[in-house]
Design a protein around this motif. Structure first.
Motif, mmCIF file in Angstrom:
data_model
loop_
_atom_site.group_PDB
_atom_site.id
_atom_site.type_symbol
_atom_site.label_atom_id
_atom_site.label_comp_id
_atom_site.label_asym_id
_atom_site.label_seq_id
_atom_site.Cartn_x
_atom_site.Cartn_y
_atom_site.Cartn_z
ATOM 1 N N ILE A 1 0.804 -1.229 0.000
ATOM 2 C CA ILE A 1 0.000 0.000 0.000
ATOM 3 C C ILE A 1 0.838 1.279 0.000
ATOM 4 O O ILE A 1 0.301 2.381 0.007
ATOM 5 C CB ILE A 1 -0.986 0.046 1.192
ATOM 6 C CG1 ILE A 1 -0.235 0.007 2.515
ATOM 7 C CG2 ILE A 1 -2.021 -1.052 1.080
ATOM 8 C CD1 ILE A 1 -1.104 0.342 3.726
ATOM 9 N N GLY A 2 2.149 1.159 0.031
ATOM 10 C CA GLY A 2 3.025 2.325 0.051
ATOM 11 C C GLY A 2 4.402 1.924 -0.448
ATOM 12 O O GLY A 2 4.547 0.940 -1.177
ATOM 13 N N TRP A 3 5.404 2.678 -0.046
ATOM 14 C CA TRP A 3 6.776 2.390 -0.454
ATOM 15 C C TRP A 3 7.604 2.153 0.797
ATOM 16 O O TRP A 3 7.345 2.714 1.857
ATOM 17 C CB TRP A 3 7.339 3.552 -1.262
ATOM 18 C CG TRP A 3 6.609 3.714 -2.560
ATOM 19 C CD1 TRP A 3 6.910 3.130 -3.761
ATOM 20 C CD2 TRP A 3 5.433 4.495 -2.799
ATOM 21 N NE1 TRP A 3 5.993 3.497 -4.720
ATOM 22 C CE2 TRP A 3 5.065 4.340 -4.161
ATOM 23 C CE3 TRP A 3 4.626 5.306 -2.000
ATOM 24 C CZ2 TRP A 3 3.966 4.965 -4.720
ATOM 25 C CZ3 TRP A 3 3.525 5.929 -2.553
ATOM 26 C CH2 TRP A 3 3.208 5.758 -3.914
ATOM 27 N N VAL A 4 8.619 1.315 0.669
ATOM 28 C CA VAL A 4 9.402 0.891 1.826
ATOM 29 C C VAL A 4 10.896 0.937 1.489
ATOM 30 O O VAL A 4 11.291 0.762 0.332
ATOM 31 C CB VAL A 4 8.972 -0.530 2.288
ATOM 32 C CG1 VAL A 4 9.249 -1.579 1.232
ATOM 33 C CG2 VAL A 4 9.600 -0.910 3.608
ATOM 34 N N LEU A 5 11.680 1.175 2.517
ATOM 35 C CA LEU A 5 13.136 1.168 2.440
ATOM 36 C C LEU A 5 13.632 0.308 3.593
ATOM 37 O O LEU A 5 13.125 0.418 4.714
ATOM 38 C CB LEU A 5 13.667 2.604 2.587
ATOM 39 C CG LEU A 5 15.158 2.792 2.829
ATOM 40 C CD1 LEU A 5 15.976 2.324 1.624
ATOM 41 C CD2 LEU A 5 15.447 4.252 3.146
ATOM 42 N N VAL A 6 14.619 -0.541 3.324
ATOM 43 C CA VAL A 6 15.158 -1.416 4.362
ATOM 44 C C VAL A 6 16.672 -1.259 4.386
ATOM 45 O O VAL A 6 17.321 -1.204 3.339
ATOM 46 C CB VAL A 6 14.813 -2.905 4.097
ATOM 47 C CG1 VAL A 6 15.294 -3.779 5.246
ATOM 48 C CG2 VAL A 6 13.323 -3.094 3.861
ATOM 49 N N PHE A 7 17.228 -1.195 5.590
ATOM 50 C CA PHE A 7 18.678 -1.209 5.775
ATOM 51 C C PHE A 7 18.963 -1.903 7.093
ATOM 52 O O PHE A 7 18.039 -2.240 7.825
ATOM 53 C CB PHE A 7 19.282 0.206 5.711
ATOM 54 C CG PHE A 7 18.650 1.230 6.604
ATOM 55 C CD1 PHE A 7 19.257 1.594 7.791
ATOM 56 C CD2 PHE A 7 17.463 1.857 6.243
ATOM 57 C CE1 PHE A 7 18.686 2.558 8.617
ATOM 58 C CE2 PHE A 7 16.891 2.825 7.055
ATOM 59 C CZ PHE A 7 17.497 3.174 8.247
ATOM 60 N N ARG A 8 20.230 -2.204 7.352
ATOM 61 C CA ARG A 8 20.563 -3.014 8.517
ATOM 62 C C ARG A 8 21.558 -2.298 9.425
ATOM 63 O O ARG A 8 22.453 -1.618 8.954
ATOM 64 C CB ARG A 8 21.131 -4.356 8.077
ATOM 65 C CG ARG A 8 20.125 -5.141 7.232
ATOM 66 C CD ARG A 8 20.608 -6.550 6.953
ATOM 67 N NE ARG A 8 19.769 -7.207 5.971
ATOM 68 C CZ ARG A 8 18.553 -7.700 6.222
ATOM 69 N NH1 ARG A 8 18.034 -7.592 7.404
ATOM 70 N NH2 ARG A 8 17.860 -8.291 5.256
ATOM 71 N N ASP A 9 21.372 -2.503 10.728
ATOM 72 C CA ASP A 9 22.310 -1.938 11.698
ATOM 73 C C ASP A 9 23.566 -2.816 11.737
ATOM 74 O O ASP A 9 23.649 -3.822 11.014
ATOM 75 C CB ASP A 9 21.628 -1.763 13.051
ATOM 76 C CG ASP A 9 21.508 -3.027 13.882
ATOM 77 O OD1 ASP A 9 21.905 -4.123 13.423
ATOM 78 O OD2 ASP A 9 20.998 -2.926 15.008
ATOM 79 N N PRO A 10 24.564 -2.460 12.529
ATOM 80 C CA PRO A 10 25.817 -3.242 12.531
ATOM 81 C C PRO A 10 25.658 -4.723 12.882
ATOM 82 O O PRO A 10 26.493 -5.538 12.507
ATOM 83 C CB PRO A 10 26.684 -2.532 13.579
ATOM 84 C CG PRO A 10 26.187 -1.136 13.576
ATOM 85 C CD PRO A 10 24.702 -1.247 13.340
ATOM 86 N N ASP A 11 24.587 -5.083 13.584
ATOM 87 C CA ASP A 11 24.343 -6.486 13.929
ATOM 88 C C ASP A 11 23.411 -7.189 12.949
ATOM 89 O O ASP A 11 23.028 -8.335 13.168
ATOM 90 C CB ASP A 11 23.772 -6.597 15.346
ATOM 91 C CG ASP A 11 24.814 -6.303 16.399
ATOM 92 O OD1 ASP A 11 25.885 -6.934 16.355
ATOM 93 O OD2 ASP A 11 24.556 -5.428 17.251
#
Length: 144
Positions: free
Chosen positions: A95-105
């Motif tokens: 239903i929208g737009w998404v962005l994913v990224f990861r922390d150091p762990d």
């Protein structure tokens, strides 16, 4: 977090967080095990050193943060790219737009837009490796 100092640096760099040293948590033996940080727009968060837990939940995405618009999401993509933080780039959600990224762990951080499009499961990027739900998912370091 497996490395408290590294996580603090990452949250400061990526989110503009500020450590609140007066709230640091120490064991009765004086060992530092948590920082409290103030994240603009979110408030206070705790970074807690728990290496075994961090390893066990790598790839998990416990919280999704909202951003107002698609333009705001694209600004985050630019920000992360400028910092050299691997990310999914803009993905089309249901239903929208998404962005994913990861922390150091490897903990997945998701940003999802409040701005939305029509419900569209057929064209959503549900097969993106960035959107896998399992902690066993392969950690992705660069845009597909």
């Amino acid at each position: 977090m497996s490395d408290l100092a590294e996580s603090l640096r990452w949250y400061e760099r990526v989110f503009g967080a500020e450590r609140q040293p007066q709230f640091d948590h120490r064991s009765t033996a004086g060992v530092l095990y948590a920082h409290i940080i103030d994240v603009p727009g979110l408030g206070l968060l705790e970074l807690r050193c728990a290496p075994n837990t961090a390893k066990a939940i790598s790839g998990y995405d416990p919280v999704t943060y909202a951003v107002p618009t698609r333009a705001d999401l694209l600004a985050w993509v630019d920000h992360l790219d400028a910092l050299g933080v691997g990310n999914s780039g803009e993905l089309r959600g249901i239903i929208g737009w998404v962005l994913v990224f990861r922390d150091p762990d490897g903990l997945a951080v998701r940003l999802y837009t409040r701005e939305h499009h029509e419900f569209d499961e057929a064209n959503a990027d549900v097969d993106s490796p960035w959107l896998r739900l399992s902690a066993d998912a392969e950690v992705v370091d660069a845009k597909p």
